[in-house]
Write a protein that holds these residues in place. Structure first.
Motif, short mmCIF file in Angstrom:
data_model
loop_
_atom_site.label_atom_id
_atom_site.label_comp_id
_atom_site.label_asym_id
_atom_site.label_seq_id
_atom_site.Cartn_x
_atom_site.Cartn_y
_atom_site.Cartn_z
N SER A 20 0.84 -1.19 0.00
CA SER A 20 0.00 0.00 0.00
C SER A 20 0.88 1.24 0.00
O SER A 20 2.09 1.17 0.28
CB SER A 20 -0.89 0.00 1.24
N THR A 22 1.01 3.50 2.23
CA THR A 22 1.57 3.59 3.59
C THR A 22 2.73 2.64 3.76
O THR A 22 3.78 3.00 4.32
CB THR A 22 0.47 3.29 4.62
N ASP A 48 -2.63 10.78 -1.61
CA ASP A 48 -3.01 11.33 -0.30
C ASP A 48 -2.57 10.42 0.84
O ASP A 48 -2.04 10.89 1.86
CB ASP A 48 -4.52 11.56 -0.24
N GLU A 49 -2.78 9.13 0.67
CA GLU A 49 -2.34 8.18 1.70
C GLU A 49 -0.83 8.23 1.86
O GLU A 49 -0.31 8.20 2.99
CB GLU A 49 -2.79 6.77 1.34
N ASP A 52 0.26 11.37 3.85
CA ASP A 52 0.04 11.22 5.29
C ASP A 52 1.12 10.34 5.91
O ASP A 52 1.67 10.65 6.98
CB ASP A 52 -1.34 10.61 5.55
#
Length: 283
Positions: A20, A22, A48-49, A52
């Motif tokens: 992912s 992340t 966006d992920e 973050d």
């Protein structure tokens, strides 16, 4: 940027990677990278992920993507960095490309299903939700899951190969049009692995020169699929035409043997990319 470790080509589950956004940033941190780029195929859905995660991990992030293009019959991949993902013309062209890719995958699955126990649902199950960009790697992973081939590489050697009996062509964006679209969206276009002879026909010097005239910013010279001869050729061409020279892993998680940080981009090149792009590097 100084003396930093920068990898400008990595994929996630938003396209054909197995980690992912992340997880990509976390693994980049563990690999000792200071900066990593998220460059999924024909989509910015993972940005966006990743942003973050980058802020939490303290890893620099370059927002980008890898466009599927074609130049006079040759498959050419184009990396786009720091562009406006909401640019209407680019959004429309990417949507068309994703639709083409999905239709091609469906047609290949239909052909494979005549000879192997493979269904459309098997392939969709390999993608990360409805937003993932479907491609041949998802077919390969479904073949692995069904026990038809041992791994993704084996699938690409025959069953989903461009020269295999189940391959279906589609109509990606012309490379010159893609370069112009990326520039119009405020992005920085760089040819991905342009000397990878093992992948098929490669762009000749005069074709790269044409793309330079349109707005090509650089070449990914340092890539595991490049021979020393091709690295030297691309570095020489970059010097001749004042192009940026990048290096990267082309990381796909467990989908390929490529490892984060195995090829790197220098800090001054990232500075130059940041100076040209309309979107900032997340630091």
């Amino acid at each position: 940027m100084g003396d930093v470790r920068i990898d400008l080509h990595a994929h996630t589950t938003a396209s054909d990677g197995t980690t992912s956004p992340t997880e990509l940033v976390s693994q980049a941190h563990d690999a000792g990278l200071d900066v990593v780029a998220i460059t999924d195929h024909d989509t910015a859905v993972g940005w966006d992920e990743a942003v973050d995660a980058a802020r939490l991990q303290g890893v620099g992030l370059v927002r980008g993507m890898e466009m599927s293009t074609r130049y006079h019959g040759m498959s050419v991949h184009l990396l786009a960095y720091l562009h406006d993902r909401d640019n209407p013309a680019l959004v429309a062209e990417l949507a068309r490309t994703r639709e083409q890719r999905a239709a091609r995958v469906r047609a290949m699955v239909d052909k494979l299903a005549r000879d192997y126990p493979l269904t459309w649902d098997d392939v969709v199950a390999q993608a990360d939700g409805a937003t993932a960009v479907l491609g041949r790697p998802h077919i390969a992973d479904a073949l692995v899951a069904a026990g038809i081939v041992p791994d993704r590489s084996a699938a690409f050697e025959h069953l989903v190969s461009t020269s295999g009996p189940y391959y279906v062509r589609y109509h990606p964006t012309p490379t010159d049009q893609a370069v112009a679209l990326v520039r119009a969206a405020g992005g920085v276009p760089v040819l991905a692995h342009p000397g990878a002879e093992s992948r098929g026909q490669i762009l000749p010097d005069d074709a790269i020169a044409t793309l330079v005239d349109i707005g090509l910013a650089g070449v990914e010279a340092h890539h595991r699929d490049h021979s020393p001869v091709q690295v030297a050729r691309l570095v020489a061409l970059a010097s001749r035409w004042d192009l940026l020279v990048t290096g990267a892993s082309d990381f796909h998680g467990t989908g390929k043997p490529n490892r984060l940080g195995e090829n790197l981009t220098t800090g001054d090149v990232l500075d130059a990319i940041a100076a040209q792009g309309v979107t900032c590097v997340v630091m």
